[in-house]
Design a protein around this motif. Structure first.
Motif, PDB file in Angstrom:
ATOM      1  N   ASP A 169       0.859  -1.175   0.000  1.00 24.55           N
ATOM      2  CA  ASP A 169       0.000   0.000   0.000  1.00 24.55           C
ATOM      3  C   ASP A 169       0.902   1.233   0.000  1.00 24.55           C
ATOM      4  OD1 ASP A 169       1.006   0.171   2.591  1.00 24.55           O
ATOM      5  OD2 ASP A 169      -0.854  -0.501   3.541  1.00 24.55           O
ATOM      6  N   GLU A 170       0.306   2.390   0.061  1.00 24.14           N
ATOM      7  CA  GLU A 170       1.089   3.614   0.003  1.00 24.14           C
ATOM      8  C   GLU A 170       2.008   3.754   1.216  1.00 24.14           C
ATOM      9  OE1 GLU A 170       1.326   5.529  -2.637  1.00 24.14           O
ATOM     10  OE2 GLU A 170      -0.022   4.065  -3.563  1.00 24.14           O
ATOM     11  N   ALA A 171       1.560   3.285   2.372  1.00 24.89           N
ATOM     12  CA  ALA A 171       2.399   3.369   3.565  1.00 24.89           C
ATOM     13  C   ALA A 171       3.650   2.508   3.411  1.00 24.89           C
ATOM     14  CB  ALA A 171       1.603   2.933   4.794  1.00 24.89           C
ATOM     15  N   LEU A 217       9.628   2.215   2.327  1.00 21.58           N
ATOM     16  CA  LEU A 217      10.795   1.779   1.558  1.00 21.58           C
ATOM     17  C   LEU A 217      11.587   2.963   1.020  1.00 21.58           C
ATOM     18  CD1 LEU A 217       9.293  -1.216  -0.442  1.00 21.58           C
ATOM     19  CD2 LEU A 217      10.571  -1.280   1.696  1.00 21.58           C
ATOM     20  N   GLY A 218      10.923   4.067   0.794  1.00 19.25           N
ATOM     21  CA  GLY A 218      11.615   5.260   0.319  1.00 19.25           C
ATOM     22  C   GLY A 218      11.978   5.165  -1.150  1.00 19.25           C
ATOM     23  N   LEU A 254      10.426  -3.500  -5.649  1.00 21.78           N
ATOM     24  CA  LEU A 254      11.035  -4.222  -4.537  1.00 21.78           C
ATOM     25  C   LEU A 254       9.993  -4.987  -3.740  1.00 21.78           C
ATOM     26  CD1 LEU A 254      13.569  -1.544  -3.215  1.00 21.78           C
ATOM     27  CD2 LEU A 254      13.981  -3.376  -4.876  1.00 21.78           C
ATOM     28  N   ALA A 255       8.858  -4.360  -3.518  1.00 21.34           N
ATOM     29  CA  ALA A 255       7.797  -5.022  -2.747  1.00 21.34           C
ATOM     30  C   ALA A 255       7.250  -6.226  -3.499  1.00 21.34           C
ATOM     31  CB  ALA A 255       6.681  -4.029  -2.436  1.00 21.34           C
ATOM     32  N   LEU A 256       7.072  -6.094  -4.809  1.00 19.25           N
ATOM     33  CA  LEU A 256       6.575  -7.220  -5.599  1.00 19.25           C
ATOM     34  C   LEU A 256       7.584  -8.365  -5.614  1.00 19.25           C
ATOM     35  CD1 LEU A 256       4.913  -5.336  -8.586  1.00 19.25           C
ATOM     36  CD2 LEU A 256       3.744  -6.720  -6.844  1.00 19.25           C
ATOM     37  N   ALA A 257       8.857  -8.024  -5.678  1.00 17.01           N
ATOM     38  CA  ALA A 257       9.879  -9.074  -5.630  1.00 17.01           C
ATOM     39  C   ALA A 257       9.815  -9.816  -4.295  1.00 17.01           C
ATOM     40  CB  ALA A 257      11.263  -8.472  -5.837  1.00 17.01           C
TER      41      ALA A 257
END
Length: 354
Positions: free
Chosen positions: A131-133, A138-139, A148-151
């Motif tokens: 989500d946006e948070a 992660l910056g 990065l999140a999907l990985a």
């Protein structure tokens, strides 16, 4: 089998061509439609069509956006390898994709931890966390944070196509294992992903000389091994070569358990065949080598992996099916060591610690 087969699907060569053209044109909607048609076409494609399609699909993996279904495209190419496509021709783009996502997942973990806002341990790899948070935590640039999140969430999906090429080609393993093993183990150490199959496949030894000492008889041997997925399989093959070959006392493994360990044809389902342990396995320093581990766990001593066999402390048995159904193991006796040679190797060992 990566995909189940289904009848009445479009011609695979045609839909792969459409996907290639859509990717080349950078047309997102057209690419999405063509990708769906390819996935549908694979379900009824024959072996000849898969042989041709595999390298073409693999070659498209780098062109897919990092936030797109690259792992699924790689899985499609891996399915073609299962049906006969050349694993070496498909390996590089698939395994490069594996490495990129492993590195991106590690970078996700680094940034999550570095944020240090008291949010606790690393999250589970579930896309519901995105989500946006999370992106703000992660910056950096938003698209990069999403990548990065999907990985982090999808890296396990790369295992099936990776195994398709790694388990069908020793040359692929030799070319790619060295670069992939460290990042795979680093991510697995975070204990949020089940990467056991990938880690085991990368650690498979090929054409590997092994010095084997039998402590009860004071004898020694050199054995060349390859394609062995775990130490259960190694244990069976050592007993086959050394006991079955008349070099050591004991009960040799059954012909069926040996066949299951070595048959070049892929194994089909669970057999129910039971193998019985003939030895205890130890490293030169006396530490146990577990059956659940890998031949790669056997330490190198003076340039050779050195394994010590001892009498089993108790009777143990296990299912004789090999860890990788598509990967046959080999173990061949290279030489029987002279008494002088065996004693020189024994001098480098310590008593077992158990």
């Amino acid at each position: 089998m990566i995909f189940k087969r289904k009848q009445q699907s479009p011609d695979l060569a045609a839909v792969v061509s459409e996907l290639e053209q859509a990717v080349s044109a950078r047309d997102g909607a057209r690419t999405e439609r063509a990708f769906g048609a390819v996935m549908n076409g694979l379900r009824s494609a024959d072996e000849t069509a898969c042989v041709s399609a595999g390298p073409r699909l693999a070659a498209l993996v780098p062109a897919f956006p990092p936030t797109g279904p690259r792992a699924m495209l790689a899985t499609a190419a891996g399915f073609c390898v299962e049906r006969g496509a050349d694993p070496a021709a498909c390996a590089e783009p698939i395994l490069d994709g594996v490495r990129r996502d492993l590195l991106d997942a590690l970078e996700f973990a680094r940034r999550w931890t570095a944020a240090g806002d008291g949010a606790g341990e690393l999250p589970e790899p579930d896309e519901n966390i995105i989500d946006e948070a999370l992106k703000a935590r992660l910056g950096g640039e938003a698209h990069e944070a999403l990548r990065l999140a999907l990985a982090w969430c999808s890296v396990e999906q790369w295992q099936a196509p990776a195994l398709a090429v790694l388990c069908r080609s020793a040359s692929v393993r030799r070319q790619h294992a060295e670069t992939l093993i460290p990042v795979c183990r680093d991510l697995a150490a975070l204990e949020r992903h089940d990467l056991k199959c990938l880690a085991y496949a990368l650690a498979v030894l090929d054409d590997e000389p092994l010095v084997v000492l039998h402590r009860p008889t004071g004898t020694g041997f050199t054995i060349r091994i390859g394609g062995i997925g775990d130490n259960f399989q190694l244990h069976t093959l050592l007993a086959h070569v050394l006991i079955g070959g008349g070099h050591l006392p004991g009960t040799a493994p059954s012909a069926e358990s040996v066949r299951l360990a070595t048959d070049p044809s892929p194994a089909r389902g669970r057999s129910g065949v039971v193998a019985t342990g003939a030895f205890e396995l130890f490293a030169a320093d006396g530490q146990r080598i577990w059956n659940e581990g890998l031949p790669d766990d056997i330490p190198v001593v003076q340039g050779r992996r050195l394994l010590v066999l001892d009498e089993p402390a108790y009777r143990r048995s296990w299912n004789a099916d090999r860890f990788f159904p598509m990967l046959p193991g080999t173990a061949e006796l290279s030489s029987v060591l002279s008494a002088e040679e065996a004693n020189a190797w024994f001098a480098l060992t310590s008593p077992s610690t158990e």
